[in-house]
Write a protein that holds these residues in place. Structure first.
Motif, PDB file in Angstrom:
ATOM      1  N   ALA A  72       0.816  -1.226   0.000  1.00 16.35           N
ATOM      2  CA  ALA A  72       0.000   0.000   0.000  1.00 16.35           C
ATOM      3  C   ALA A  72       0.846   1.271   0.000  1.00 16.35           C
ATOM      4  O   ALA A  72       0.328   2.363  -0.287  1.00 16.35           O
ATOM      5  N   VAL A  73       2.128   1.153   0.294  1.00 18.68           N
ATOM      6  CA  VAL A  73       2.991   2.339   0.249  1.00 18.68           C
ATOM      7  C   VAL A  73       3.191   2.811  -1.185  1.00 18.68           C
ATOM      8  O   VAL A  73       3.657   3.937  -1.410  1.00 18.68           O
ATOM      9  N   ILE A  79      -4.077   6.464  -6.522  1.00 19.39           N
ATOM     10  CA  ILE A  79      -4.526   7.025  -7.802  1.00 19.39           C
ATOM     11  C   ILE A  79      -5.661   6.180  -8.373  1.00 19.39           C
ATOM     12  O   ILE A  79      -6.695   6.698  -8.833  1.00 19.39           O
ATOM     13  N   GLU A  80      -5.488   4.848  -8.320  1.00 20.58           N
ATOM     14  CA  GLU A  80      -6.543   3.954  -8.807  1.00 20.58           C
ATOM     15  C   GLU A  80      -7.808   4.069  -7.959  1.00 20.58           C
ATOM     16  O   GLU A  80      -8.918   3.968  -8.478  1.00 20.58           O
ATOM     17  N   ARG A  83      -9.667   7.049  -9.125  1.00 21.02           N
ATOM     18  CA  ARG A  83     -10.259   6.798 -10.445  1.00 21.02           C
ATOM     19  C   ARG A  83     -11.543   5.987 -10.336  1.00 21.02           C
ATOM     20  O   ARG A  83     -12.513   6.234 -11.050  1.00 21.02           O
ATOM     21  N   ARG A  84     -11.560   5.029  -9.421  1.00 24.34           N
ATOM     22  CA  ARG A  84     -12.723   4.155  -9.284  1.00 24.34           C
ATOM     23  C   ARG A  84     -13.876   4.860  -8.573  1.00 24.34           C
ATOM     24  O   ARG A  84     -15.028   4.705  -8.946  1.00 24.34           O
ATOM     25  N   ASN A  85     -13.570   5.616  -7.523  1.00 21.42           N
ATOM     26  CA  ASN A  85     -14.624   6.129  -6.647  1.00 21.42           C
ATOM     27  C   ASN A  85     -14.946   7.615  -6.829  1.00 21.42           C
ATOM     28  O   ASN A  85     -16.004   8.072  -6.390  1.00 21.42           O
ATOM     29  N   LYS A  86     -14.033   8.352  -7.396  1.00 24.54           N
ATOM     30  CA  LYS A  86     -14.235   9.773  -7.700  1.00 24.54           C
ATOM     31  C   LYS A  86     -14.778  10.562  -6.502  1.00 24.54           C
ATOM     32  O   LYS A  86     -14.075  10.768  -5.529  1.00 24.54           O
TER      33      LYS A  86
END
Length: 568
Positions: A72-73, A79-80, A83-86
């Motif tokens: 997770a670091v 960023i992803e 992109r998925r949840n905005k």
């Protein structure tokens, strides 16, 4: 019927937790008077146990459930996530920011502890323990994602659940203690800058001068915390309010840091712009996220901030107006001599300390006193106690005296200067120290004036044409000159002894503390806003907060208040 009993049980259970929280808050605020150092020494072992436990639990959960969470670091995952949840990802930042709460208290804690101690504890214990605790919870959720609402307690191994529960409650209390200490420190510094009404500052540590206790603020905070606890009743709204406060502190700190970079450090503008773009943009992103929950309890922090800003603005504005009024209407040296030379005016063989905010000149309230009471003490000292925006003032530079002309009036000006972390010596009375310093000043001032007088006489008598004659007669006159100097020194010592004797005589006869209590009112032609500001808000503050005699511990038996009305 089942639902009725369920909701009744939940209400009673929640109500019980709220009242237990109120009891803990009352106990926490009551022990503040023992001092930050004593409270800190009591809580420190508990806090160490807390960090060790969350450190160990974090490692245990990471190894047991999913070691891969250390990936997770990598910043690509955040960023992803966006992109998925905005929008939902942006809103969630308001909850993420709560992971960093408490860091803002480190700045205020610099007044209570040394910089190395905070650096060592943060880098070697606090930060690693917190990171591993969140890593362990993330690993736990990988296998138990349905327990996200109670992940902290659910991820604790059953063998140490109840010990951890007790330590967690105590850790929460200690976190509150850190914020209380930070509040005292901030109020003290605001007071030293003239931006807050008078309150009594109690220094609770001989070793760390920054450790203070303010009784009024302590009990006002207690009432406010109890009110918030009973009003909100849940941690969700309190968390939203706290989140807004934390992010605003970070954003304002960064804004001021930019000014320091440009005006004080004078670094290249490129670095300042880079800081604004990177750090500023990140903090603004968090700030917009927490403001999204403004109506869900977030308004509380801004309401408190507005109240404090109003109090500080009103006090500073009227305080400066009053000071400028005194400066414009101060009593001149000629007027003072005229008052004291009046045949109807008598001098009493005692010492008087006349307290005033005015540093230069005689305050107008003295003229008001002299017109109504045609008697004055044989030694009069106008005292101004000032707190400078520096940490400490050396003791030998604390008392600044000046004798008002003519000297036979025995009227002196004294400015007593303290740093914002200076501790007053309570073992020795303030008036005794002031009198000793006055006698030192009288002696030093006399001999200084004598040396200047002798230098002026030598410069006036010796010229270029007479130099050779003086050199021839120098050896013959050497013995006579030494005799003259000895006689002058003896006479000088007698003069100094006589002047100091007058001070001792007045000191032994008694000391009276004259305090100017100027009531401030708006002038007749003032606007409605100014009338509200002065006649209601400012006077409400002055009536309900400590007066100068309470702040400086002036003995009531030797205190005399002189009242006067100032029209601003």
């Amino acid at each position: 019927m089942i639902f009725f009993f369920f909701f009744s049980y939940m209400y009673i259970y929640t109500d019980l937790i709220v009242w237990i929280s109120v009891a803990i808050l009352i106990l926490l605020f009551l022990i503040q008077r023992f001092g930050t150092d004593k409270v800190g020494y009591t809580f420190s072992p508990i806090l160490c146990v807390w960090f060790v436990l969350i450190f160990g639990i974090g490692i245990y959960n990471t190894l047991k459930f999913d070691l891969s969470v250390v990936k997770a670091v990598n910043p690509k995952y955040i960023i992803e996530y966006f992109r998925r949840n905005k929008k939902e990802a942006w809103i969630s930042l308001g909850g993420v920011v709560l992971c960093t709460t408490g860091c803002e208290a480190l700045f205020a804690d610099l007044g209570h502890f040394t910089v190395p101690s905070i650096q060592i504890s943060m880098c070697c214990l606090t930060y690693p323990a917190i990171v591993l605790a969140y890593t362990g919870q993330a690993a736990f959720l990988r296998k138990n994602n349905e327990l996200v609402g109670d992940v902290f307690y659910s991820s604790i191994p059953k063998a140490i659940y109840w010990p951890m529960f007790v330590v967690a409650v105590l850790a929460a209390i200690i976190a509150s203690q850190a914020m209380i200490s930070a509040t005292f420190s901030i109020i003290q510094q605001s007071l030293s800058l003239g931006c807050f009404p008078r309150v009594k500052i109690v220094h609770t540590s001989a070793k760390y001068a920054g450790q203070v206790y303010i009784p009024e603020i302590n009990y006002l905070l207690m009432l406010a915390c109890i009110g918030v606890t009973l009003g909100f009743r849940t941690t969700a709204k309190i968390g939203n309010a706290y989140g807004i406060a934390v992010v605003f502190v970070m954003t304002l700190t960064s804004s001021f840091l930019v000014l320091i970079m440009i005006m004080i450090w004078k670094i290249h503008i490129i670095f300042a712009i880079s800081y604004i773009v990177i750090i500023g943009a990140l903090e603004l992103l968090f700030l917009t996220s927490v403001l999204y929950k403004f109506d869900q309890g977030g308004y509380l922090s801004l309401v408190f901030a507005a109240i404090l800003i109003t109090i500080m603005f009103v006090w500073n504005n009227v305080f400066r107006g009053k000071y400028n009024y005194e400066l414009e209407h101060k009593v001149s040296a000629n007027k003072l001599k005229e008052i004291l030379d009046d045949t109807k005016f008598c001098r009493i063989p005692r010492l008087a300390l006349f307290y005033s905010e005015l540093v230069h000149g005689i305050p107008p309230i003295f003229k008001h006193y002299a017109e109504n009471v045609p008697a004055l003490h044989s030694i009069l000292i106008f005292v101004s106690i000032k707190t400078l925006p520096i940490s400490k003032v050396p003791f030998e530079e604390r008392f600044l005296f000046r004798c008002l002309e003519p000297k036979d009036l025995n009227v002196f000006r004294c400015v007593v200067r303290y740093g914002y972390i200076d501790v007053r010596n309570e073992q020795e009375s303030f008036e005794k120290i002031l009198v000793e310093k006055l006698k030192e000043y009288i002696s030093d001032d006399f001999w200084m004036s004598q040396r200047m007088l002798n230098n002026d006489e030598e410069d006036g008598e010796v010229n270029d044409e007479m130099k050779q004659v003086e050199e021839i007669k120098e050896e013959e006159a050497l013995s006579d000159t030494e005799d003259v100097k000895e006689v002058e020194e003896v006479k000088g010592q007698e003069v100094v002894k006589r002047e100091i004797g007058e001070v001792d005589k007045a000191w032994n006869s008694g000391v009276v503390h004259l305090i100017g209590e100027g009531e401030v009112v708006a002038s007749k032609g003032a606007s409605i806003g100014k009338r509200i500001l002065i006649d209601y808000v400012y006077n409400f503050l002055t009536r309900n907060l400590r007066q100068s005699n309470e702040v400086f511990d002036i003995p009531h038996k030797r205190m005399l208040k002189v009242g006067m009305i100032y029209e601003l």
